[in-house]
Design an enzyme around this catalytic site. Sequence first.
Site, PDB file in Angstrom:
ATOM      1  N   ASP A  91      15.350  -6.939  55.475  1.00 45.98           N
ATOM      2  CA  ASP A  91      16.162  -5.875  54.540  1.00 45.98           C
ATOM      3  C   ASP A  91      16.182  -6.228  52.979  1.00 45.98           C
ATOM      4  O   ASP A  91      16.170  -7.427  52.805  1.00 45.98           O
ATOM      5  CB  ASP A  91      17.614  -5.739  54.944  1.00 45.98           C
ATOM      6  N   GLU A 116      10.930  -4.507  53.780  1.00 48.44           N
ATOM      7  CA  GLU A 116      11.431  -3.345  53.033  1.00 48.44           C
ATOM      8  C   GLU A 116      11.102  -3.761  51.451  1.00 48.44           C
ATOM      9  O   GLU A 116      11.975  -4.448  50.871  1.00 48.44           O
ATOM     10  CB  GLU A 116      12.811  -3.244  53.233  1.00 48.44           C
TER      11      GLU A 116
END
Length: 701
Positions: free
Chosen positions: A349, A385
């Site tokens: 993330d 990401e």
Amino acid sequence: MERKLLELDEKKHPFSASRGQFLPLGAILEEGGCHFSVYSLGAYRVELCLFNKHEKEIATYPLEVKQGYLWSIFVNKVKAGQLYGYRVYGDYQPENGLLFNNNNLLIDPYARALNRVQHSFAQAQSDSDDTEVAKSVVIDNRFDWKNVSKPDIADHQRILYEVHVKGFSQLNKKIPLQKRGKYLGLSHPESIKHYKKLGITSLQIMPVFSFVSEPRLQKLGLTNYWGYNPINFFAPENRYAQFDAVDEFKTMVRELHAEGIEVILDVVYNHTAEAGNDGLILSLKGFDNRNYYTFEKASDNYHLNYLNYSNHSGCGNTVNLNNPWALKLMLDSLRYWVTEMQVDGFRFDLAVTLARENNGFNQQSAFFKALLQDPVLSRVKLIAEPWDIGPGGYRLGGFPSDWLECNDRYRDTLRSFWRGDTGQLGEVATRLLGSRDVFAKRYRAICTSVNYICYHDGFTMDDLVSYDHRHNEANGEKSRDGHGHNLSANYGVEGKTDNVKINQIRQQQKRNLISTLFLSQGTPHFLAGDEMGNSQTGNNNAYCQDNILSWLNWDLSSVNKKLFDFTSKVIQLRKESRLFGSLALSDDCIGRCENSDLVKWYHPEGDPMEERDWHANNSQAIGVELHEAEQSGEHWFLILNSSSYQIGCKLPVLDVGLAWKIKLDTACTSGELTDTKENVTEETKVSARSVLLLKCVRHLT
């Protein structure tokens, strides 16, 4: 005030302490007792607190043996299941970044388990209540893996399927009630049957690190459902376990591996639930606030302002991986999940945060170097990401060559094209062939681009074709939260409708998006539920909705059953082909897509694409021919028509005895890929808003 150590009654509490080992950190069982070791820079005293099963403190030991910044102790007769926590003594000077406070009971940063769910609470920094803090748990790592080995999925065969542990099985009545919404529900035979029938290879599981809900959400009667707010990087979340989170997580992994399904974890190392100045003091803040987190520079641009946490995640703080002990914590955590918990890879993330050092994002950061040289972590699948909200935070294409990257340019291009936006055929062609403008062949593999239409944060596919605007009223922020640029369309009515024509268009658009995704070069990422029409009624930021809005609906209509059948057949078509997903392209397709030996682009009228065609403002259709050089090689022709009218398309000329056979037509509504059996030779009709895929076959007369 100095805390008085608890007197031990040897008859009731037969513990005794001796010198412990400093590494590995955490609570490590061995014969006769347990080693406890923690890191804390700046503390002048650390105490280990032991609790009984009722969470009553029964013994306290000072960690009197210290080496550098490490504190350790060995406690005899401690067994698996023992509850514990720490109190750290030192200066409490927030203006200098020091938050030592012995009134705070702290979670061990290396705790392998917590005894219960840690609910959100407003913790006063000077006076905490021990009963509100989840206790760390000593565990025994032994587990019967039954000789099940990890799957060996080739890169070009990987199909990611994003799931939420609770949301996936919570409403599936075929799964026993006690396992619904749990780790064991995700690996239940009914769930596995779904994965196998669909054809995915890898579960990308949303966060399972122990997490806490923000106090703001609690006041609104909501909860952090997605779990992107960790309080510990080792302990699996108890919400998803019936009894024992560690054992049940391992059981889940074992059962999935036994069926050849990979387990990839969505991990959050960029921030913690301790937030900013008014946040909780649960763990890292209490051990070494100044070094575990990053802070903004003061106005003189030299000294750090310890009252202003960096907020590159948007969640209140940023973990400082430029500090060796913070980096070690993350690496030890990753290695633990790979070795002890047996996962196959990670999706990071806001991964840019992890490689941001003093001068910004660094492609040669300690984070990347540490992973590259690690004998364990260098062999697992790493997915980025590739952005955060910090300075210079958008870094698509900037990660090392062994990483995959989530490609939002693919998402936006295909969404825009299929809703009917014109004049972007060059962009569409580039995305179809693996985004080689971003991931050039000389540096990156064809599978580098993680292609997706929908992710957990954003519209589901059903909502993408049903709503023009987000509808996040239930989140309590007057629909100001969530992404506002969705490139969606409702085709005449916002939300559900009984209009037959509109519903037909919506279903066909979903088939178009699904087909394009699985016929593109790269690694496909598919959001669980999109294969069966899952809707969140227009909420594109359902992070706080732990309810029927976010849980998958398994009571499928006939239309959604057909969508599932169609999706599974498209995936199977991709798997059976050597070309889709592993095309050996040159770097011709950088900036624009030119013809090559393998690839030829066509205007629907049948002529090769010319420069003016790539830049035509009204263009909405394109054809591409894929042809292996060998005489017996695969030979395909793919046509995309996003216009609202039927077009005629001339097909590439074939040798005598060969013909084109339609293998996929998204205008087909039966759940099959096509209802057409006849071969096509020179020309074919392509329905409005449709994908047509033809394969060259031997023509039998």
